[in-house]
Design an enzyme around this catalytic site. Sequence first.
Site, PDB file in Angstrom:
ATOM      1  N   HIS A  20       0.839  -1.204   0.000  1.00 56.52           N
ATOM      2  CA  HIS A  20       0.000   0.000   0.000  1.00 56.52           C
ATOM      3  C   HIS A  20       0.876   1.257   0.000  1.00 56.52           C
ATOM      4  O   HIS A  20       0.610   2.215  -0.714  1.00 56.52           O
ATOM      5  CB  HIS A  20      -0.887   0.053   1.262  1.00 56.52           C
ATOM      6  CG  HIS A  20      -1.899  -1.042   1.377  1.00 56.52           C
ATOM      7  ND1 HIS A  20      -2.076  -1.768   2.538  1.00 56.52           N
ATOM      8  CD2 HIS A  20      -2.810  -1.516   0.500  1.00 56.52           C
ATOM      9  CE1 HIS A  20      -3.057  -2.646   2.366  1.00 56.52           C
ATOM     10  NE2 HIS A  20      -3.515  -2.516   1.133  1.00 56.52           N
ATOM     11  N   LYS A  44     -17.015  -7.330   7.419  1.00 55.95           N
ATOM     12  CA  LYS A  44     -15.857  -8.089   7.909  1.00 55.95           C
ATOM     13  C   LYS A  44     -15.539  -7.689   9.336  1.00 55.95           C
ATOM     14  O   LYS A  44     -15.789  -6.584   9.761  1.00 55.95           O
ATOM     15  CB  LYS A  44     -14.634  -7.783   7.044  1.00 55.95           C
ATOM     16  CG  LYS A  44     -14.760  -8.227   5.616  1.00 55.95           C
ATOM     17  CD  LYS A  44     -13.425  -8.022   4.911  1.00 55.95           C
ATOM     18  CE  LYS A  44     -13.597  -7.332   3.579  1.00 55.95           C
ATOM     19  NZ  LYS A  44     -12.360  -6.802   3.033  1.00 55.95           N
ATOM     20  N   ARG A  93      -1.917  -6.144  -8.237  1.00 56.00           N
ATOM     21  CA  ARG A  93      -0.705  -6.919  -7.988  1.00 56.00           C
ATOM     22  C   ARG A  93      -0.517  -8.013  -9.023  1.00 56.00           C
ATOM     23  O   ARG A  93       0.595  -8.350  -9.392  1.00 56.00           O
ATOM     24  CB  ARG A  93      -0.767  -7.559  -6.599  1.00 56.00           C
ATOM     25  CG  ARG A  93      -0.671  -6.574  -5.468  1.00 56.00           C
ATOM     26  CD  ARG A  93      -1.143  -7.184  -4.179  1.00 56.00           C
ATOM     27  NE  ARG A  93      -2.535  -7.607  -4.305  1.00 56.00           N
ATOM     28  CZ  ARG A  93      -3.289  -8.016  -3.299  1.00 56.00           C
ATOM     29  NH1 ARG A  93      -2.782  -8.103  -2.096  1.00 56.00           N
ATOM     30  NH2 ARG A  93      -4.539  -8.365  -3.493  1.00 56.00           N
ATOM     31  N   SER A 131      -2.898  -7.701   3.100  1.00 58.22           N
ATOM     32  CA  SER A 131      -3.187  -7.536   4.531  1.00 58.22           C
ATOM     33  C   SER A 131      -3.610  -8.878   5.138  1.00 58.22           C
ATOM     34  O   SER A 131      -3.252  -9.196   6.276  1.00 58.22           O
ATOM     35  CB  SER A 131      -4.310  -6.521   4.732  1.00 58.22           C
ATOM     36  OG  SER A 131      -3.924  -5.268   4.238  1.00 58.22           O
TER      37      SER A 131
HETATM   38  O1  PNS Z   1      -9.053  -3.021  -0.024  1.00 58.70           O
HETATM   39  P1  PNS Z   1     -10.404  -3.522  -0.392  1.00 58.70           P
HETATM   40  O2  PNS Z   1     -11.074  -4.147   0.799  1.00 58.70           O
HETATM   41  O3  PNS Z   1     -10.358  -4.433  -1.587  1.00 58.70           O
HETATM   42  O4  PNS Z   1     -11.284  -2.238  -0.805  1.00 58.70           O
HETATM   43  C1  PNS Z   1     -12.577  -2.366  -1.337  1.00 58.70           C
HETATM   44  C2  PNS Z   1     -13.262  -0.993  -1.481  1.00 58.70           C
HETATM   45  C3  PNS Z   1     -13.248  -0.231  -0.170  1.00 58.70           C
HETATM   46  C4  PNS Z   1     -12.553  -0.168  -2.531  1.00 58.70           C
HETATM   47  C5  PNS Z   1     -14.718  -1.260  -1.957  1.00 58.70           C
HETATM   48  O5  PNS Z   1     -15.305  -2.229  -1.137  1.00 58.70           O
HETATM   49  C6  PNS Z   1     -15.590  -0.019  -1.954  1.00 58.70           C
HETATM   50  O6  PNS Z   1     -15.402   0.870  -2.754  1.00 58.70           O
HETATM   51  N1  PNS Z   1     -16.574   0.026  -1.041  1.00 58.70           N
HETATM   52  C7  PNS Z   1     -17.471   1.165  -0.882  1.00 58.70           C
HETATM   53  C8  PNS Z   1     -18.885   0.829  -1.326  1.00 58.70           C
HETATM   54  C9  PNS Z   1     -19.060   1.040  -2.805  1.00 58.70           C
HETATM   55  O7  PNS Z   1     -18.890   2.119  -3.333  1.00 58.70           O
HETATM   56  N2  PNS Z   1     -19.397  -0.053  -3.497  1.00 58.70           N
HETATM   57  C10 PNS Z   1     -19.535  -0.063  -4.927  1.00 58.70           C
HETATM   58  C11 PNS Z   1     -18.174  -0.235  -5.580  1.00 58.70           C
HETATM   59  S1  PNS Z   1     -18.339  -0.642  -7.248  1.00 58.70           S
END
Ligand code: PNS
Length: 165
Positions: A20, A44, A93, A131
Amino acid sequence: MSAYRIAIYPGSFDPLTLGHVDIILRGSSLFDKIVVAVLGNIEKKPLFSVDERMEMIRETFSDRTNVEADTFSGLLVGYATSKGATAIVRGIRAISDFEYEFQMALMNRRLAPSIETVFMMPAEEYSYVSSRLIKEVAMLGGSVKGLVPECVGQRLNEKLRSTTI
Ligand code: PNS
C-alpha cells in the site's frame, strides 16, 4: 475543472502494508493530494479499528504533506465527489486482482462518469503481499518485517499479544 488534482485511494487497510505504501507514494507524486480512505467496514470483522488504521497511516506518512488519511462509508464515488476528487487509485498486484477491480472500476464509472480509476502496480517485491496474509503470518508467529511499516509491525505484536487466538 480544478487544476488541483485530488485522488482517493480507498481500501480496508487492515493493516497498511508496504505494498500500500508503495502505491501511495507513487500516487502522491502523480496527484496534488492523495486521500487514503479507510472503509468503515460493516461486514468483515477487522483486526484493527478504523481509528487504529488511520493512526498507522498518519504515522507512516507524517512527513508527507500531500497524503491524508480519512474514513468513509457508503458509496465510494459519493465520498470521492464530496472530497472534490477526480480520480480513484487502486493497486493491481496480479491478474487475479484484475477481474474484481475491472468490475468495480466500470461500476464506479457508470455511477460517476467524471471520476477516473487509475490502476498502479506496486514494486515486484510487494506483488504477493496482502493484509490478509500479513495477519495470518503474524498470528502464526512468522516475521512480517520488511513487509509492513515499522509502526504496523509494533501494533501487530501488541494486538496479537493481547488477543486470545
Ligand atoms: O481493499 P479492499 O477491501 O479491496 O477495498 C474495497 C473498497 C473499499 C474499494 C470497496 O469495497 C468499496 O469501494 N466500497 C465502498 C462501497 C461502494 O462504493 N461499493 C460499490 C463499488 S463498485
